[in-house]
Design a protein around this motif. Structure first.
Motif, PDB file in Angstrom:
ATOM      1  N   GLY A  16      17.029   6.933   4.674  1.00 59.76           N
ATOM      2  CA  GLY A  16      16.013   7.563   3.845  1.00 59.76           C
ATOM      3  C   GLY A  16      14.621   7.207   4.305  1.00 59.76           C
ATOM      4  N   ASN A  17      13.631   7.764   3.611  1.00 61.82           N
ATOM      5  CA  ASN A  17      12.246   7.437   3.914  1.00 61.82           C
ATOM      6  C   ASN A  17      11.332   8.026   2.849  1.00 61.82           C
ATOM      7  OD1 ASN A  17      10.064   6.336   5.207  1.00 61.82           O
ATOM      8  ND2 ASN A  17      10.529   7.222   7.201  1.00 61.82           N
ATOM      9  N   VAL A  18      10.049   7.602   2.891  1.00 62.46           N
ATOM     10  CA  VAL A  18       9.005   8.166   2.046  1.00 62.46           C
ATOM     11  C   VAL A  18       8.040   8.957   2.939  1.00 62.46           C
ATOM     12  CG1 VAL A  18       9.173   6.343   0.334  1.00 62.46           C
ATOM     13  CG2 VAL A  18       7.592   6.080   2.236  1.00 62.46           C
ATOM     14  N   PHE A  19       7.350   9.934   2.350  1.00 61.81           N
ATOM     15  CA  PHE A  19       6.441  10.732   3.160  1.00 61.81           C
ATOM     16  C   PHE A  19       5.423  11.431   2.253  1.00 61.81           C
ATOM     17  CE2 PHE A  19      10.260  12.992   2.081  1.00 61.81           C
ATOM     18  CZ  PHE A  19       9.875  14.282   1.739  1.00 61.81           C
ATOM     19  N   HIS A  20       4.272  11.759   2.822  1.00 61.13           N
ATOM     20  CA  HIS A  20       3.210  12.422   2.068  1.00 61.13           C
ATOM     21  C   HIS A  20       3.459  13.929   1.980  1.00 61.13           C
ATOM     22  CE1 HIS A  20      -0.813  12.879   0.377  1.00 61.13           C
ATOM     23  NE2 HIS A  20      -0.976  13.938   1.164  1.00 61.13           N
TER      24      HIS A  20
ATOM     25  N   ARG B 222       8.204  -1.591  -1.150  1.00 64.92           N
ATOM     26  CA  ARG B 222       7.489  -1.805   0.107  1.00 64.92           C
ATOM     27  C   ARG B 222       7.097  -0.460   0.718  1.00 64.92           C
ATOM     28  NH1 ARG B 222       8.749  -5.710   5.295  1.00 64.92           N
ATOM     29  NH2 ARG B 222       7.216  -4.736   6.704  1.00 64.92           N
ATOM     30  N   TYR B 223       8.047   0.476   0.705  1.00 62.04           N
ATOM     31  CA  TYR B 223       7.769   1.825   1.190  1.00 62.04           C
ATOM     32  C   TYR B 223       7.600   2.737  -0.017  1.00 62.04           C
ATOM     33  CZ  TYR B 223       9.329   0.065   5.721  1.00 62.04           C
ATOM     34  OH  TYR B 223       9.459  -0.657   6.878  1.00 62.04           O
ATOM     35  N   ARG B 224       6.395   3.323  -0.167  1.00 58.29           N
ATOM     36  CA  ARG B 224       6.113   4.215  -1.291  1.00 58.29           C
ATOM     37  C   ARG B 224       5.153   5.310  -0.840  1.00 58.29           C
ATOM     38  NH1 ARG B 224       4.106   1.116  -6.052  1.00 58.29           N
ATOM     39  NH2 ARG B 224       5.223  -0.661  -5.185  1.00 58.29           N
TER      40      ARG B 224
ATOM     41  N   GLY C  58       0.814  -1.204   0.000  1.00 55.97           N
ATOM     42  CA  GLY C  58       0.000   0.000   0.000  1.00 55.97           C
ATOM     43  C   GLY C  58       0.848   1.255   0.000  1.00 55.97           C
ATOM     44  N   ILE C  59       0.188   2.409   0.142  1.00 56.94           N
ATOM     45  CA  ILE C  59       0.850   3.706   0.029  1.00 56.94           C
ATOM     46  C   ILE C  59       1.019   4.321   1.412  1.00 56.94           C
ATOM     47  CG2 ILE C  59       0.651   6.028  -0.937  1.00 56.94           C
ATOM     48  CD1 ILE C  59      -1.115   4.728  -3.146  1.00 56.94           C
ATOM     49  N   GLY C  60       2.233   4.820   1.677  1.00 58.30           N
ATOM     50  CA  GLY C  60       2.515   5.462   2.950  1.00 58.30           C
ATOM     51  C   GLY C  60       3.452   4.642   3.820  1.00 58.30           C
ATOM     52  N   TYR C  61       4.222   5.343   4.648  1.00 57.29           N
ATOM     53  CA  TYR C  61       5.184   4.671   5.529  1.00 57.29           C
ATOM     54  C   TYR C  61       4.494   3.715   6.493  1.00 57.29           C
ATOM     55  CZ  TYR C  61       8.366   3.951   9.432  1.00 57.29           C
ATOM     56  OH  TYR C  61       9.115   3.373  10.428  1.00 57.29           O
ATOM     57  N   ASP C  62       3.402   4.133   7.090  1.00 53.25           N
ATOM     58  CA  ASP C  62       2.726   3.308   8.092  1.00 53.25           C
ATOM     59  C   ASP C  62       2.236   1.991   7.499  1.00 53.25           C
ATOM     60  OD1 ASP C  62       3.159   5.141  10.109  1.00 53.25           O
ATOM     61  OD2 ASP C  62       1.286   6.223   9.727  1.00 53.25           O
ATOM     62  N   ARG C  63       1.702   2.034   6.285  1.00 58.97           N
ATOM     63  CA  ARG C  63       1.270   0.795   5.646  1.00 58.97           C
ATOM     64  C   ARG C  63       2.457  -0.102   5.329  1.00 58.97           C
ATOM     65  NH1 ARG C  63      -3.329   2.539   1.164  1.00 58.97           N
ATOM     66  NH2 ARG C  63      -5.132   2.594   2.602  1.00 58.97           N
ATOM     67  N   GLY C  64       3.518   0.493   4.813  1.00 52.03           N
ATOM     68  CA  GLY C  64       4.693  -0.298   4.477  1.00 52.03           C
ATOM     69  C   GLY C  64       5.354  -0.902   5.695  1.00 52.03           C
ATOM     70  N   ASN C  65       5.194  -0.281   6.841  1.00 51.74           N
ATOM     71  CA  ASN C  65       5.813  -0.760   8.073  1.00 51.74           C
ATOM     72  C   ASN C  65       4.969  -1.831   8.768  1.00 51.74           C
ATOM     73  OD1 ASN C  65       8.225  -0.311   9.611  1.00 51.74           O
ATOM     74  ND2 ASN C  65       6.947   0.501  11.259  1.00 51.74           N
TER      75      ASN C  65
ATOM     76  N   ASN D 256      -1.724  13.985  -8.209  1.00 51.20           N
ATOM     77  CA  ASN D 256      -2.215  12.660  -7.832  1.00 51.20           C
ATOM     78  C   ASN D 256      -1.467  11.566  -8.588  1.00 51.20           C
ATOM     79  OD1 ASN D 256      -4.559  13.555  -6.119  1.00 51.20           O
ATOM     80  ND2 ASN D 256      -5.132  14.510  -8.077  1.00 51.20           N
ATOM     81  N   PRO D 257      -0.258  11.233  -8.166  1.00 45.17           N
ATOM     82  CA  PRO D 257       0.485  10.168  -8.850  1.00 45.17           C
ATOM     83  C   PRO D 257      -0.188   8.818  -8.677  1.00 45.17           C
ATOM     84  CG  PRO D 257       1.588  10.780  -6.811  1.00 45.17           C
ATOM     85  CD  PRO D 257       0.494  11.786  -7.026  1.00 45.17           C
ATOM     86  N   SER D 258      -0.089   7.975  -9.691  1.00 44.47           N
ATOM     87  CA  SER D 258      -0.651   6.634  -9.622  1.00 44.47           C
ATOM     88  C   SER D 258       0.178   5.773  -8.672  1.00 44.47           C
ATOM     89  CB  SER D 258      -0.667   6.004 -11.012  1.00 44.47           C
ATOM     90  OG  SER D 258       0.643   5.929 -11.546  1.00 44.47           O
ATOM     91  N   TRP D 259      -0.389   4.660  -8.240  1.00 42.43           N
ATOM     92  CA  TRP D 259       0.316   3.791  -7.292  1.00 42.43           C
ATOM     93  C   TRP D 259       1.641   3.299  -7.850  1.00 42.43           C
ATOM     94  CZ3 TRP D 259       1.350  -1.086  -9.071  1.00 42.43           C
ATOM     95  CH2 TRP D 259       0.555  -1.580 -10.123  1.00 42.43           C
ATOM     96  N   SER D 260       1.723   3.135  -9.171  1.00 44.62           N
ATOM     97  CA  SER D 260       2.954   2.639  -9.785  1.00 44.62           C
ATOM     98  C   SER D 260       4.011   3.714  -9.964  1.00 44.62           C
ATOM     99  CB  SER D 260       2.647   2.014 -11.140  1.00 44.62           C
ATOM    100  OG  SER D 260       2.133   2.986 -12.042  1.00 44.62           O
ATOM    101  N   MET D 261       3.628   4.998  -9.826  1.00 49.50           N
ATOM    102  CA  MET D 261       4.559   6.099 -10.039  1.00 49.50           C
ATOM    103  C   MET D 261       4.899   6.832  -8.748  1.00 49.50           C
ATOM    104  SD  MET D 261       5.275   5.845 -13.189  1.00 49.50           S
ATOM    105  CE  MET D 261       6.211   7.347 -13.392  1.00 49.50           C
ATOM    106  N   MET D 262       4.511   6.273  -7.627  1.00 50.85           N
ATOM    107  CA  MET D 262       4.891   6.851  -6.338  1.00 50.85           C
ATOM    108  C   MET D 262       6.411   6.769  -6.159  1.00 50.85           C
ATOM    109  SD  MET D 262       2.276   7.867  -4.426  1.00 50.85           S
ATOM    110  CE  MET D 262       0.475   7.808  -4.536  1.00 50.85           C
ATOM    111  N   ALA D 263       6.946   7.669  -5.364  1.00 49.03           N
ATOM    112  CA  ALA D 263       8.355   7.571  -4.986  1.00 49.03           C
ATOM    113  C   ALA D 263       8.539   6.328  -4.122  1.00 49.03           C
ATOM    114  CB  ALA D 263       8.780   8.813  -4.214  1.00 49.03           C
TER     115      ALA D 263
END
Length: 389
Positions: A337-341, A307-309, A146-153, A285-292
């Motif tokens: 590093g990390n991902v963030f909204h 995993r983290y996006r 899924g999308i977001g650090y919390d989901r990936g964790n 609004n990036p698509s799920w496949s184009m998230m960082a």
């Protein structure tokens, strides 16, 4: 020993048979010559081939070598890989200028993963223009959190999907002045998530499981590296702005700003210290496949790629590359590093470190084996060609 005995017998036959005809003697001499010039065996020819792959070959307009064999990757498991690397100079290019490079790669593994692609950097005479390109497609039974650090964790979000992805990107750069380049870029990306279980659909936040993304943009870079794919000195500064508006056919409209700062310095004999800072920032609004994303073979090695996006990411790494003996070398790196909204959600830092082995396949072109480590025992094994950055 058997060949030596045969030669002795042949020599005795020539010297003792005085009454032999001239034709008979000639036949014996031909047999002796063929015995001495017998072609070496397959193993010796293979060893000779790899002995020569990293030597300069100025007499060749296009110097290409191929290497392949089994590999193991933490996400793709056991497989077979094939890599072909080529170095060349266009007509009119000074031999003192670094060569252009191209790499063709393909992999297949026991879990059903397969990939084929090509990437390269084409340098024009006097380095006035540069064409950088990459294209690949792969099919991979992978995982999605899924999308977001919390989901990936959250390990409970781990969902199996069949992912197919194809990507094409090219940029044409014009030299504005010494080491400074600017030019347009185009890109296309297709992604499909198949065999998604009902309880995992919510992790896509209502987006289509099939995504097509078309983009245009421009990039500027300052580059003083002595060799693009394996620098030992210099800096590389890169800034790119990409647009994927709805009028180009995108279901998700967004823009992407990305930057890279790299530096390389020789610290002692055979030792190079390399550092990198990079960031990706999406607006819209990036698509799920184009998230960082974090992870992969170049940055945050050790984390499962994707995993983290999220909409934004920032990573940093510092690597020591040490030549050890002949064509062999080792690397050690640390990173984070990390991902963030948005800025308010950038609260956690993911650590990264690892060790790698290098073998000089061609001159300044390394085959690398990297073992990376991350948070909570996450590990990743990478088999690839060229340095991570």
């Amino acid at each position: 020993m058997k060949r030596i005995c045969s030669l002795i017998v042949a020599v005795l036959a020539v010297t003792m048979c005085c009454g032999a005809s001239e034709m008979s003697q000639d036949s014996v001499m031909v047999e002796m010559r063929d015995s001495l010039t017998k072609r070496p065996g397959l193993v010796k020819r293979i060893l000779k081939y790899f002995d020569d792959t990293n030597e300069d070959k100025p007499y060749k307009k296009f110097d290409v070598s191929v290497i392949g064999g089994p590999f193991y990757m933490s996400d793709a498991k056991f497989g077979l890989g094939l890599v072909s690397a080529g170095l060349y100079r266009m007509n009119g290019c000074d031999k003192a200028m670094q060569p252009s490079n191209v790499t063709l790669f393909g992999n297949v593994s026991t879990v059903g993963f397969y990939m084929i692609g090509i990437k390269g950097n084409n340098l024009f005479p006097e380095d006035r223009y540069r064409l950088n390109y990459t294209t690949f497609f792969y099919s991979f039974p992978s995982y999605y959190w899924g999308i977001g650090y919390d989901r990936g964790n959250n390990d409970a979000n781990k969902s199996k999907i069949d992912r197919f992805q194809a990507r094409v990107k090219a940029e044409f750069l014009v030299r504005l002045c010494d080491n400074l380049y600017f030019g347009p870029c185009v890109m296309w990306d297709y992604a499909k998530a198949g065999d998604v279980k009902a309880d995992a659909v919510a992790l896509f936040d209502g987006m289509s499981l099939v995504q097509r993304n078309y983009g245009v943009g421009a990039s500027i870079q300052y580059d003083t590296r002595d060799f693009i794919s394996n620098a030992s000195r210099g800096v590389h500064l890169f800034l790119s702005q990409e647009f994927r508006p709805s009028w180009l056919g995108n279901d998700q409209s967004f823009s992407t700003t990305s930057f890279i700062v790299r530096g390389y310095k020789s610290v002692w004999k055979g030792g190079v210290l390399a550092g990198e800072l990079q960031g990706t920032f999406n607006v819209g609004n990036p698509s799920w496949s184009m998230m960082a994303e974090l992870g992969g073979s170049s940055s945050m090695r050790g984390y499962y790629e994707g995993r983290y996006r999220d909409k934004n990411s920032i990573t940093a790494q510092l690597e020591l590359r040490q030549h050890v003996w002949r064509r062999n070398g080792l690397t050690l790196w640390v990173g984070a590093g990390n991902v963030f909204h948005d800025r308010r959600t950038f609260k956690k830092i993911l650590p990264n470190y690892g060790i790698g082995y290098r073998w000089e396949f061609k001159k300044k072109v390394n085959v690398r084996l990297d073992m990376g480590f991350g948070k909570n025992g996450q590990t990743g094994f990478v088999f690839n060609i060229n340095e991570a950055f």
